[in-house]
Enzyme design. Structure first.
Site, PDB file in Angstrom:
ATOM      1  N   HIS A 159       0.814  -1.221   0.000  1.00 54.85           N
ATOM      2  CA  HIS A 159       0.000   0.000   0.000  1.00 54.85           C
ATOM      3  C   HIS A 159       0.849   1.274   0.000  1.00 54.85           C
ATOM      4  O   HIS A 159       0.297   2.373  -0.167  1.00 54.85           O
ATOM      5  CB  HIS A 159      -0.946   0.033   1.206  1.00 54.85           C
ATOM      6  CG  HIS A 159      -1.916  -1.103   1.231  1.00 54.85           C
ATOM      7  ND1 HIS A 159      -2.777  -1.370   0.182  1.00 54.85           N
ATOM      8  CD2 HIS A 159      -2.145  -2.081   2.152  1.00 54.85           C
ATOM      9  CE1 HIS A 159      -3.493  -2.441   0.471  1.00 54.85           C
ATOM     10  NE2 HIS A 159      -3.131  -2.897   1.658  1.00 54.85           N
ATOM     11  N   ASP A 195      -2.254 -10.670  -2.616  1.00 56.11           N
ATOM     12  CA  ASP A 195      -2.844 -10.293  -1.328  1.00 56.11           C
ATOM     13  C   ASP A 195      -4.331  -9.982  -1.538  1.00 56.11           C
ATOM     14  O   ASP A 195      -4.729  -9.550  -2.623  1.00 56.11           O
ATOM     15  CB  ASP A 195      -2.110  -9.059  -0.774  1.00 56.11           C
ATOM     16  CG  ASP A 195      -2.582  -8.660   0.619  1.00 56.11           C
ATOM     17  OD1 ASP A 195      -1.938  -9.109   1.591  1.00 56.11           O
ATOM     18  OD2 ASP A 195      -3.586  -7.920   0.734  1.00 56.11           O
ATOM     19  N   HIS A 197      -5.945  -7.522  -0.527  1.00 55.63           N
ATOM     20  CA  HIS A 197      -6.169  -6.088  -0.750  1.00 55.63           C
ATOM     21  C   HIS A 197      -5.421  -5.610  -2.001  1.00 55.63           C
ATOM     22  O   HIS A 197      -4.315  -6.080  -2.286  1.00 55.63           O
ATOM     23  CB  HIS A 197      -5.691  -5.295   0.462  1.00 55.63           C
ATOM     24  CG  HIS A 197      -6.360  -5.706   1.746  1.00 55.63           C
ATOM     25  ND1 HIS A 197      -5.812  -6.634   2.606  1.00 55.63           N
ATOM     26  CD2 HIS A 197      -7.546  -5.323   2.281  1.00 55.63           C
ATOM     27  CE1 HIS A 197      -6.633  -6.807   3.642  1.00 55.63           C
ATOM     28  NE2 HIS A 197      -7.690  -6.033   3.466  1.00 55.63           N
ATOM     29  N   ASP A 284      -4.259 -13.317   3.045  1.00 54.67           N
ATOM     30  CA  ASP A 284      -5.476 -12.890   3.730  1.00 54.67           C
ATOM     31  C   ASP A 284      -6.743 -13.196   2.937  1.00 54.67           C
ATOM     32  O   ASP A 284      -7.855 -12.894   3.396  1.00 54.67           O
ATOM     33  CB  ASP A 284      -5.426 -11.406   4.153  1.00 54.67           C
ATOM     34  CG  ASP A 284      -4.753 -10.501   3.144  1.00 54.67           C
ATOM     35  OD1 ASP A 284      -4.471 -10.964   2.024  1.00 54.67           O
ATOM     36  OD2 ASP A 284      -4.512  -9.332   3.472  1.00 54.67           O
TER      37      ASP A 284
HETATM   38  C1  FKS Z   1      -9.985  -3.242  10.051  1.00 50.34           C
HETATM   39  C2  FKS Z   1      -9.734  -2.439   8.788  1.00 50.34           C
HETATM   40  C3  FKS Z   1      -8.419  -2.790   8.194  1.00 50.34           C
HETATM   41  C4  FKS Z   1      -6.658  -1.942   6.770  1.00 50.34           C
HETATM   42  C5  FKS Z   1      -6.370  -3.161   5.963  1.00 50.34           C
HETATM   43  C6  FKS Z   1      -4.904  -3.178   5.577  1.00 50.34           C
HETATM   44  C7  FKS Z   1      -4.523  -4.418   4.820  1.00 50.34           C
HETATM   45  C8  FKS Z   1      -3.016  -4.534   4.701  1.00 50.34           C
HETATM   46  C9  FKS Z   1      -2.524  -5.628   3.769  1.00 50.34           C
HETATM   47  C10 FKS Z   1      -0.992  -5.664   3.794  1.00 50.34           C
HETATM   48  F1  FKS Z   1      -0.545  -6.625   3.010  1.00 50.34           F
HETATM   49  F2  FKS Z   1      -0.482  -4.526   3.389  1.00 50.34           F
HETATM   50  F3  FKS Z   1      -0.567  -5.929   5.012  1.00 50.34           F
HETATM   51  N1  FKS Z   1      -8.025  -1.861   7.179  1.00 50.34           N
HETATM   52  N2  FKS Z   1     -11.201  -2.848  10.669  1.00 50.34           N
HETATM   53  O1  FKS Z   1      -2.998  -6.891   4.155  1.00 50.34           O
HETATM   54  O2  FKS Z   1      -2.944  -5.413   2.450  1.00 50.34           O
HETATM   55 ZN    ZN Z   2      -4.015  -7.582   2.621  1.00 51.38          ZN
END
Ligand code: FKS
Ligand code: ZN
Length: 342
Positions: A159, A195, A197, A284
């Site tokens: 990110h 991933d 995300h 994830d």
């Molecule tokens: C929880 C909301 C979470 C943020 C999610 C971030 C994901 C991070 C990721 C990385 F690989 F960068 F670690 N919001 N209530 O898994 O993409």
């Molecule tokens: Zn992620």
């Protein structure tokens, strides 16, 4: 394959994450990397080596110098300002105005933060630098002729953009590695982001570059973090037009659908014929992950690794997300074992 790992990841041990209006214990915690390391050792994947110190030059190929200064200094400035909690931005320059940041740490946080989800703590900078060194150490092994390497990076990176942190990411380990392949003589590199995300940071870093193909499989950004990027019409710009590809997928996605997207992405990579591949490896998408809405199973990660292995490319895996502590080790190592078996 070799695994690069640094215990310095533990220096990032945030106690707070702003989630749904509450300060909770961060999902992105030191135990994640320890679980993956334990499974790497048990599985006999290969040697575990500490990173070499590459310094900041390769990181400066990707990130803005003022942003790097900010990350290095923010904790000292935050504590000097009298703040008692971890460093969380609370104000951002609004869109469409002529807002300008002052040197104040509060203003600088809002300038560089993607969101308020990622508290900065003492040791965050050191851990992020160690993760970049871990990625570069893995990339060096691949550049020297290893078929593949695993960079057990923590904190993650995908990110983080040229001058943006957030989503638990500070330095974009995968982008730094991809750039180092190019600087070492590779004509083209591909980044495959599996991933859950969308890898908005990596996408933005390479958006106008023809020599880096970026492809991402992820939860539909209409429903999932990082919300603002990852749609199919984001395909690159200028010379990079056509060198970005997004595969947003709906809630409940199982390997049937996910594997089809992976197949399509792998065919594009094969057509692109890169000299090196970087895989942003987040697990994830697992069915019980607390931050995702996919339904992948532990065995599916073997198939994922096998498909990537079939590409036959020099490959660096860089760890990104995965938050189910029970299974993060098995799921991650299954990708690597599947790759080796291919
Ligand atoms: C929880 C909301 C979470 C943020 C999610 C971030 C994901 C991070 C990721 C990385 F690989 F960068 F670690 N919001 N209530 O898994 O993409
Ligand atoms: Zn992620």
């Amino acid at each position: 394959m070799l695994t690069a790992y640094s215990p310095d990841h533990r220096r990032r041990d945030a106690q707070t994450e702003l989630s749904d209006g509450c300060l909770v214990a961060p999902f992105e915690c030191p135990e994640r990397a320890e679980q993956v390391l334990a499974r790497v050792r048990e599985s006999g994947l290969g040697p575990v080596v500490p990173p070499r110190a590459f310094g900041l030059d390769p990181v400066r190929r990707i990130h803005d110098p003022a942003f790097l200064d900010f990350l290095e200094q923010v904790w000292a400035e935050w504590t000097a300002s009298g703040a008692e909690g971890e460093a969380i931005p609370s104000i951002w320059p609004p869109r469409g105005t002529d807002a300008r940041a002052t040197g104040t740490v509060t203003a600088r946080l809002g300038t560089y933060a993607l969101g308020a989800d990622t508290s900065i703590t003492d040791g965050t900078w050191e851990a992020a630098c160690a993760a970049a060194d871990v990625a570069l150490t893995g990339a060096a092994a691949v550049a020297a002729g290893d078929r593949a390497a695993f960079a057990l990076c923590r904190p993650p990176g995908h990110h983080a953009a040229r001058d943006l942190y957030g989503g638990y990411c500070f330095l974009n380990n995968a982008a730094v590695a991809a750039q180092t392949f190019l600087d070492g003589g590779a004509g083209r590199a591909a980044v495959l982001d599996v991933d859950f995300h969308h890898g908005n940071g990596t996408q933005s870093i390479f958006y106008d570059r023809a020599e880096v193909l970026f492809l991402s499989l992820h939860g539909d950004p209409d429903l999932a973090f990082p919300y603002y990027w990852g749609r199919t019409d984001e395909t690159g710009v200028g010379r990079g037009d056509g060198a970005t590809g997004n595969y947003p997928l709906p809630p409940g996605t199982t390997y049937g659908t996910w594997g089809e997207a992976l197949e399509a992405a792998c065919r594009r990579i094969a057509d692109f014929a890169p000299d090196a591949l970087v895989v942003s490896l987040g697990v994830d998408g697992y069915k019980d992950d607390p931050l995702s809405f996919f339904a992948l199973e532990t065995e599916d990660y073997l198939r994922c690794g096998a498909r990537i292995g079939k590409l036959g490319l020099p490959t660096l895996f860089a760890l990104e997300g995965g938050y189910d502590l029970e299974t993060i080790g098995d799921n991650t190592v299954n990708v690597l074992l599947g790759f080796e078996g291919a």
